[in-house]
Design a protein around this motif. Structure first.
Motif, PDB file in Angstrom:
ATOM      1  N   GLY A   1     116.988  51.959  37.207  1.00  8.78           N
ATOM      2  CA  GLY A   1     115.337  51.139  37.921  1.00  8.78           C
ATOM      3  C   GLY A   1     114.038  51.606  37.092  1.00  8.78           C
ATOM      4  O   GLY A   1     114.389  52.710  36.642  1.00  8.78           O
ATOM      5  N   ALA A   2     113.373  50.877  36.567  1.00  9.76           N
ATOM      6  CA  ALA A   2     112.374  51.660  36.615  1.00  9.76           C
ATOM      7  C   ALA A   2     111.078  50.886  36.695  1.00  9.76           C
ATOM      8  O   ALA A   2     110.557  50.166  36.799  1.00  9.76           O
ATOM      9  CB  ALA A   2     111.244  51.451  34.961  1.00  9.76           C
ATOM     10  N   PRO A   3     110.374  51.612  37.881  1.00 11.00           N
ATOM     11  CA  PRO A   3     109.142  50.601  38.565  1.00 11.00           C
ATOM     12  C   PRO A   3     107.790  50.721  38.016  1.00 11.00           C
ATOM     13  O   PRO A   3     107.600  52.412  36.788  1.00 11.00           O
ATOM     14  CB  PRO A   3     109.202  51.712  39.733  1.00 11.00           C
ATOM     15  N   SER A   4     107.342  50.086  37.764  1.00 17.74           N
ATOM     16  CA  SER A   4     106.091  50.350  37.722  1.00 17.74           C
ATOM     17  C   SER A   4     105.310  50.367  37.980  1.00 17.74           C
ATOM     18  O   SER A   4     104.544  49.330  39.062  1.00 17.74           O
ATOM     19  CB  SER A   4     105.559  48.152  36.502  1.00 17.74           C
ATOM     20  N   ILE A   5     104.015  51.326  37.385  1.00 16.76           N
ATOM     21  CA  ILE A   5     102.427  51.832  38.326  1.00 16.76           C
ATOM     22  C   ILE A   5     101.731  50.871  38.896  1.00 16.76           C
ATOM     23  O   ILE A   5     100.359  50.945  38.850  1.00 16.76           O
ATOM     24  CB  ILE A   5     102.387  53.420  38.392  1.00 16.76           C
ATOM     25  N   LEU A   6     101.596  50.214  37.689  1.00 21.39           N
ATOM     26  CA  LEU A   6     100.572  48.599  37.652  1.00 21.39           C
ATOM     27  C   LEU A   6     100.519  48.174  39.000  1.00 21.39           C
ATOM     28  O   LEU A   6      99.027  47.820  39.628  1.00 21.39           O
ATOM     29  CB  LEU A   6     100.496  47.688  36.838  1.00 21.39           C
ATOM     30  N   SER A   7     101.842  48.203  39.968  1.00 27.56           N
ATOM     31  CA  SER A   7     101.471  47.890  41.484  1.00 27.56           C
ATOM     32  C   SER A   7     101.151  49.080  42.547  1.00 27.56           C
ATOM     33  O   SER A   7     100.833  48.566  43.535  1.00 27.56           O
ATOM     34  CB  SER A   7     102.623  46.266  41.640  1.00 27.56           C
TER      35      SER A   7
ATOM     36  N   GLY B   1     114.678  55.619  45.739  1.00 29.20           N
ATOM     37  CA  GLY B   1     115.942  54.459  45.867  1.00 29.20           C
ATOM     38  C   GLY B   1     116.479  54.145  44.381  1.00 29.20           C
ATOM     39  O   GLY B   1     116.919  53.509  44.252  1.00 29.20           O
ATOM     40  N   GLY B   2     116.291  55.444  44.029  1.00 35.98           N
ATOM     41  CA  GLY B   2     117.345  54.817  42.379  1.00 35.98           C
ATOM     42  C   GLY B   2     116.767  55.617  41.213  1.00 35.98           C
ATOM     43  O   GLY B   2     117.659  55.493  39.763  1.00 35.98           O
ATOM     44  N   ALA B   3     115.419  55.339  41.515  1.00 36.81           N
ATOM     45  CA  ALA B   3     114.783  55.070  40.108  1.00 36.81           C
ATOM     46  C   ALA B   3     114.986  55.910  39.014  1.00 36.81           C
ATOM     47  O   ALA B   3     114.775  57.004  39.494  1.00 36.81           O
ATOM     48  CB  ALA B   3     113.018  54.612  39.994  1.00 36.81           C
ATOM     49  N   GLU B   4     114.613  55.890  37.453  1.00 39.82           N
ATOM     50  CA  GLU B   4     115.105  56.860  36.685  1.00 39.82           C
ATOM     51  C   GLU B   4     114.794  56.888  35.869  1.00 39.82           C
ATOM     52  O   GLU B   4     113.986  57.817  34.784  1.00 39.82           O
ATOM     53  CB  GLU B   4     116.370  56.604  35.923  1.00 39.82           C
ATOM     54  N   LEU B   5     113.241  56.551  35.482  1.00 41.88           N
ATOM     55  CA  LEU B   5     111.909  56.478  35.027  1.00 41.88           C
ATOM     56  C   LEU B   5     111.095  55.535  35.172  1.00 41.88           C
ATOM     57  O   LEU B   5     110.915  55.061  36.765  1.00 41.88           O
ATOM     58  CB  LEU B   5     112.204  55.883  33.154  1.00 41.88           C
ATOM     59  N   VAL B   6     109.521  56.253  34.740  1.00 42.59           N
ATOM     60  CA  VAL B   6     108.527  55.668  34.812  1.00 42.59           C
ATOM     61  C   VAL B   6     107.900  54.381  34.425  1.00 42.59           C
ATOM     62  O   VAL B   6     107.471  55.131  33.266  1.00 42.59           O
ATOM     63  CB  VAL B   6     108.037  56.668  35.788  1.00 42.59           C
ATOM     64  N   HIS B   7     107.789  53.706  34.486  1.00 44.80           N
ATOM     65  CA  HIS B   7     106.937  52.362  33.614  1.00 44.80           C
ATOM     66  C   HIS B   7     105.213  52.885  33.063  1.00 44.80           C
ATOM     67  O   HIS B   7     105.118  52.864  34.587  1.00 44.80           O
ATOM     68  CB  HIS B   7     107.270  51.046  33.665  1.00 44.80           C
ATOM     69  N   PHE B   8     104.739  52.798  32.533  1.00 44.37           N
ATOM     70  CA  PHE B   8     103.014  53.111  32.410  1.00 44.37           C
ATOM     71  C   PHE B   8     102.561  52.083  31.692  1.00 44.37           C
ATOM     72  O   PHE B   8     102.205  52.275  30.483  1.00 44.37           O
ATOM     73  CB  PHE B   8     103.119  54.828  32.604  1.00 44.37           C
ATOM     74  N   ASP B   9     102.278  51.429  32.169  1.00 41.09           N
ATOM     75  CA  ASP B   9     101.300  50.290  31.547  1.00 41.09           C
ATOM     76  C   ASP B   9      99.727  50.659  31.258  1.00 41.09           C
ATOM     77  O   ASP B   9      98.928  50.814  32.302  1.00 41.09           O
ATOM     78  CB  ASP B   9     101.227  48.664  32.650  1.00 41.09           C
ATOM     79  N   VAL B  10      99.860  50.078  29.665  1.00 37.05           N
ATOM     80  CA  VAL B  10      98.133  50.710  29.184  1.00 37.05           C
ATOM     81  C   VAL B  10      97.920  49.361  28.292  1.00 37.05           C
ATOM     82  O   VAL B  10      98.294  48.432  27.702  1.00 37.05           O
ATOM     83  CB  VAL B  10      98.126  51.586  28.177  1.00 37.05           C
ATOM     84  N   MET B  11      96.981  49.079  29.631  1.00 38.51           N
ATOM     85  CA  MET B  11      95.999  47.988  28.974  1.00 38.51           C
ATOM     86  C   MET B  11      94.558  47.774  28.277  1.00 38.51           C
ATOM     87  O   MET B  11      94.030  48.502  29.243  1.00 38.51           O
ATOM     88  CB  MET B  11      95.567  46.502  30.157  1.00 38.51           C
ATOM     89  N   ASP B  12      93.993  47.230  27.119  1.00 35.78           N
ATOM     90  CA  ASP B  12      93.308  47.457  26.805  1.00 35.78           C
ATOM     91  C   ASP B  12      91.995  46.136  26.788  1.00 35.78           C
ATOM     92  O   ASP B  12      90.338  45.939  26.168  1.00 35.78           O
ATOM     93  CB  ASP B  12      93.121  47.626  25.211  1.00 35.78           C
ATOM     94  N   ASN B  13      91.944  45.485  27.708  1.00 41.76           N
ATOM     95  CA  ASN B  13      90.844  44.430  27.842  1.00 41.76           C
ATOM     96  C   ASN B  13      90.967  43.602  26.771  1.00 41.76           C
ATOM     97  O   ASN B  13      89.603  42.860  26.304  1.00 41.76           O
ATOM     98  CB  ASN B  13      89.898  44.690  28.242  1.00 41.76           C
TER      99      ASN B  13
ATOM    100  N   PHE C   1      98.900  40.958  33.992  1.00 43.80           N
ATOM    101  CA  PHE C   1      99.034  41.621  34.955  1.00 43.80           C
ATOM    102  C   PHE C   1     100.793  41.509  35.885  1.00 43.80           C
ATOM    103  O   PHE C   1     100.545  40.752  35.322  1.00 43.80           O
ATOM    104  CB  PHE C   1      98.515  39.589  35.650  1.00 43.80           C
ATOM    105  N   GLY C   2      99.971  42.088  37.240  1.00 46.77           N
ATOM    106  CA  GLY C   2     101.337  42.583  37.830  1.00 46.77           C
ATOM    107  C   GLY C   2     101.827  40.704  38.910  1.00 46.77           C
ATOM    108  O   GLY C   2     100.254  40.321  39.381  1.00 46.77           O
ATOM    109  N   GLY C   3     102.629  40.903  39.283  1.00 47.23           N
ATOM    110  CA  GLY C   3     102.558  39.875  40.656  1.00 47.23           C
ATOM    111  C   GLY C   3     102.863  38.399  39.981  1.00 47.23           C
ATOM    112  O   GLY C   3     102.838  37.099  40.264  1.00 47.23           O
ATOM    113  N   GLN C   4     103.437  38.511  38.687  1.00 41.89           N
ATOM    114  CA  GLN C   4     103.207  36.782  37.681  1.00 41.89           C
ATOM    115  C   GLN C   4     104.968  35.870  38.417  1.00 41.89           C
ATOM    116  O   GLN C   4     105.814  37.181  38.425  1.00 41.89           O
ATOM    117  CB  GLN C   4     102.859  36.694  36.978  1.00 41.89           C
TER     118      GLN C   4
END
Length: 224
Positions: free
Chosen positions: A11-17, A33-45, A149-152
């Motif tokens: 599991g990789a939690p997305s910090i965007l949320s 909760g068992g996460a093993e890496l962190v997902h880091f979203d970079v958006m440029d508009n 966007f998150g939450g889709q």
């Protein structure tokens, strides 16, 4: 991380949320909760209609957690930021097939900078476009929502796309977008191993929600 994944489902939690005011604490809760890496979203508009965070935040997060930080560049000209993110200490960097003009060269630069290299596919991009780039990649990230966007909501054709990609490669497949305890089994049965989840994790207690998703995913993995 991806090179040593083996058959594991992670599991990789997305910090965007996540709550950015308490980012380190939020990440530690997902680790419980068992996460093993962190997902880091970079958006440029530009490549996507949103603007997020960059290398200084990544460097702070790397110092605050012992989980590998997995950077997803949703941006035009991704080559420009590869050195800065590598210097920040992240473990992996993925770039969009649709945004990298010279994809093979970009993947090579990521690896030469000391990070694992991933290719990202938008929902409408067929896996076949990656045929000649796959040997240069360490993993593939399949978007199960349109990026930005998150939450889709999860795009239902995603599992079939993962199956087609799995027929092409034995590289690890990561999935990002609309991943919940209900959709995680669908992508795992199709061949995915790394599950990025944002809204579903941070909508409640992160450790509990991360665990629910992983339990569902691993149950499906045992039966495939």
């Amino acid at each position: 991380m991806f090179r040593e994944l083996g058959e594991r489902i992670v599991g990789a939690p997305s910090i965007l949320s996540a709550d950015f005011a308490h980012l380190a604490e939020e990440v530690e809760r997902t680790k419980a909760g068992g996460a093993e890496l962190v997902h880091f979203d970079v958006m440029d508009n530009h490549f996507v209609p949103n603007l997020t965070i960059g290398p200084p935040v990544a460097a702070s997060l790397v110092r605050a957690t012992d989980l590998p930080v997995d950077v997803h560049l949703m941006m035009d000209n991704p080559d420009n930021l590869i050195p800065a993110f590598a210097e920040a200490g992240v473990a992996s960097i993925s770039v969009h097939q649709e945004a990298a003009v010279h994809l093979h060269r970009t993947l090579t630069r990521i690896q030469e900078a000391g990070c694992e290299a991933g290719i990202v596919l938008n929902p409408a991009t067929p896996p076949e476009t990656l045929e000649w780039a796959l040997p240069a990649a360490d993993f593939v990230l399949v978007m199960s929502v349109n990026p930005g966007f998150g939450g889709q909501s999860f795009i239902p054709e995603t599992p079939e796309k993962i199956r087609r990609l799995r027929e092409m490669t034995d590289k690890p497949i990561e999935v990002d977008g609309g991943i919940t305890a209900e959709t995680a089994p669908l992508v795992v049965e199709a061949g995915a191993q790394v599950l990025v989840a944002g809204s579903a994790v941070f909508k409640g207690e992160p450790a509990e929600e991360m665990r629910r998703i992983l339990d569902a995913a691993r149950s499906a993995g045992r039966s495939r």
